[in-house]
Write a protein that holds these residues in place. Sequence first.
Motif, PDB file in Angstrom:
ATOM      1  N   ASP A 212      10.736  -8.492  -3.631  1.00  0.00           N
ATOM      2  CA  ASP A 212       9.749  -7.717  -3.986  1.00  0.00           C
ATOM      3  C   ASP A 212       8.395  -8.331  -4.691  1.00  0.00           C
ATOM      4  N   LYS A 213       8.610  -9.232  -5.320  1.00  0.00           N
ATOM      5  CA  LYS A 213       7.507 -10.133  -5.904  1.00  0.00           C
ATOM      6  C   LYS A 213       7.944 -11.586  -6.107  1.00  0.00           C
ATOM      7  N   ILE A 214       6.753 -12.427  -5.977  1.00  0.00           N
ATOM      8  CA  ILE A 214       7.094 -13.628  -6.242  1.00  0.00           C
ATOM      9  C   ILE A 214       6.306 -14.249  -7.318  1.00  0.00           C
ATOM     10  N   GLY A 215       6.887 -14.295  -8.413  1.00  0.00           N
ATOM     11  CA  GLY A 215       5.781 -14.590  -9.751  1.00  0.00           C
ATOM     12  C   GLY A 215       5.868 -16.119 -10.139  1.00  0.00           C
ATOM     13  N   VAL A 216       5.057 -16.344 -11.139  1.00  0.00           N
ATOM     14  CA  VAL A 216       4.972 -17.822 -11.641  1.00  0.00           C
ATOM     15  C   VAL A 216       6.222 -18.389 -12.037  1.00  0.00           C
ATOM     16  N   LYS A 217       7.046 -17.605 -12.884  1.00  0.00           N
ATOM     17  CA  LYS A 217       8.326 -18.046 -13.262  1.00  0.00           C
ATOM     18  C   LYS A 217       9.281 -17.422 -12.755  1.00  0.00           C
ATOM     19  N   THR A 218       9.471 -16.077 -12.272  1.00  0.00           N
ATOM     20  CA  THR A 218      10.610 -15.528 -11.779  1.00  0.00           C
ATOM     21  C   THR A 218      10.268 -14.699 -10.541  1.00  0.00           C
ATOM     22  N   THR A 219      11.302 -14.538  -9.729  1.00  0.00           N
ATOM     23  CA  THR A 219      11.113 -13.803  -8.509  1.00  0.00           C
ATOM     24  C   THR A 219      11.744 -12.500  -8.560  1.00  0.00           C
ATOM     25  N   ARG A 220      11.407 -11.297  -8.162  1.00  0.00           N
ATOM     26  CA  ARG A 220      12.020 -10.038  -8.341  1.00  0.00           C
ATOM     27  C   ARG A 220      12.480  -9.599  -6.948  1.00  0.00           C
ATOM     28  N   ILE A 221      14.086  -9.269  -7.083  1.00  0.00           N
ATOM     29  CA  ILE A 221      14.477  -8.698  -5.822  1.00  0.00           C
ATOM     30  C   ILE A 221      15.280  -7.607  -5.978  1.00  0.00           C
ATOM     31  N   LYS A 222      14.905  -6.322  -4.934  1.00  0.00           N
ATOM     32  CA  LYS A 222      15.130  -5.007  -5.187  1.00  0.00           C
ATOM     33  C   LYS A 222      16.613  -5.035  -4.536  1.00  0.00           C
ATOM     34  N   SER A 223      17.835  -4.972  -5.055  1.00  0.00           N
ATOM     35  CA  SER A 223      19.016  -4.984  -4.583  1.00  0.00           C
ATOM     36  C   SER A 223      19.129  -3.600  -3.491  1.00  0.00           C
ATOM     37  N   LEU A 224      20.558  -3.989  -2.955  1.00  0.00           N
ATOM     38  CA  LEU A 224      20.739  -2.695  -2.023  1.00  0.00           C
ATOM     39  C   LEU A 224      21.290  -1.581  -2.928  1.00  0.00           C
ATOM     40  N   SER A 225      21.697  -1.935  -4.036  1.00  0.00           N
ATOM     41  CA  SER A 225      22.120  -0.607  -4.924  1.00  0.00           C
ATOM     42  C   SER A 225      20.890   0.202  -5.749  1.00  0.00           C
ATOM     43  N   GLY A 226      19.722  -0.477  -5.409  1.00  0.00           N
ATOM     44  CA  GLY A 226      18.723   0.287  -6.244  1.00  0.00           C
ATOM     45  C   GLY A 226      17.908  -0.511  -7.300  1.00  0.00           C
ATOM     46  N   GLU A 227      18.793  -1.267  -8.352  1.00  0.00           N
ATOM     47  CA  GLU A 227      17.941  -1.940  -9.192  1.00  0.00           C
ATOM     48  C   GLU A 227      17.460  -3.221  -8.894  1.00  0.00           C
ATOM     49  N   GLN A 228      16.856  -3.524  -9.789  1.00  0.00           N
ATOM     50  CA  GLN A 228      15.869  -4.871  -9.790  1.00  0.00           C
ATOM     51  C   GLN A 228      16.377  -6.182 -10.153  1.00  0.00           C
ATOM     52  N   LEU A 229      16.561  -7.002  -9.494  1.00  0.00           N
ATOM     53  CA  LEU A 229      17.295  -8.031  -9.810  1.00  0.00           C
ATOM     54  C   LEU A 229      15.916  -9.341 -10.481  1.00  0.00           C
TER      55      LEU A 229
END
Length: 359
Positions: A212-229
Amino acid sequence: MTDFLQQVYFHNTIQSYLIVIAILLISFTLIAFFRKRVLTRAAKLTARTKSNLDSHLVESIDRFGIPALYIFAIYFALNYLQLPPKLDNVLHVALIVACTFLAIRIVSTTLILLLRSYIGKQEHGEEKVKQLGGVILVLNVTIWGLGLLTLLDNLGYNVTTIVAGLGIGGIAVALAAQNILGDLFNYFVIFFDRPFEVGDFIVLDDKSGVVDKIGVKTTRIKSLSGEQLVVANSDLTNSRIHNYKQMQQRRVVFKLGVVYQATYEQLELIPGLLRQIVEDQDMVRFDRAHFTSYGDSSLDFEVVYYVLSSNYNDYMDIQQRINLRIFKEFQELNIDFAYPTRTLFVVNEHQEKQAQPVA
């Protein structure tokens, strides 16, 4: 009239003040004429070209060149007056600060434009440009830091002492923030090496989802079950990542078994039947279908084909149609699917002894 013009106020005659006002009026009029007539027409001409460099040049002149001309016009006009030393020093410092600020803005804007242009020409350039936020932030901090050091040096401060102090402080900060700096450097690794991009479907250990987003410190992933990793960039670069968006086709292998009671004619018919079922599907390339082995409770067949799409839903739709078609064809041909079974042979030892001949 001459006596009036020669009257002195604050170490300058009225004539000097009028000359300064005339210089300012003429300068501002010429600058406004240049901006309205020349730059406006130049902007219309550059808008018709395919290159963005000429448009950026005109925009830079409008945003930074015009204010610089106003600043120099004011400085030149005020220099005509005899100002007190302190006020003259303030004017000189203000000129240095304004020129440094404009120079930093010009360098920063130009480098960012060149970086956007270079990244935009690469494959999936539009998606990569959207991820430039972290790079632009680091670039701006670096440029502004160097610009401020240059400004302090021009103002007469000892920059060497400041740099030495920043170096010692930087070492202390680096030791205290190793994880943060590690994630920052790994952000650059992800940005330039491109193991994945925003919108890619990836599998990380036992987790999977869309970036979903590649940040300076973390990367955000939208999982198949709906929550954000939220995953640290260091963890991503140190892991084995399966990137399914880069997959142009999907190889599918599945097995099925029939009962041992099937006839030879049925076994001979099944591979061709499976091939026909697979080839009847869209976006599919058949590879092989074989009678592979004698299982514990089944006669095993293996089918291999390729789905000519990276979309997971397409793969599942095709596999479902194949499974339903196989079930229907086997039902019409009276071919039974196998399931785990075990046959027991019971022997009556008493009857067996009675049946033995007596010597």
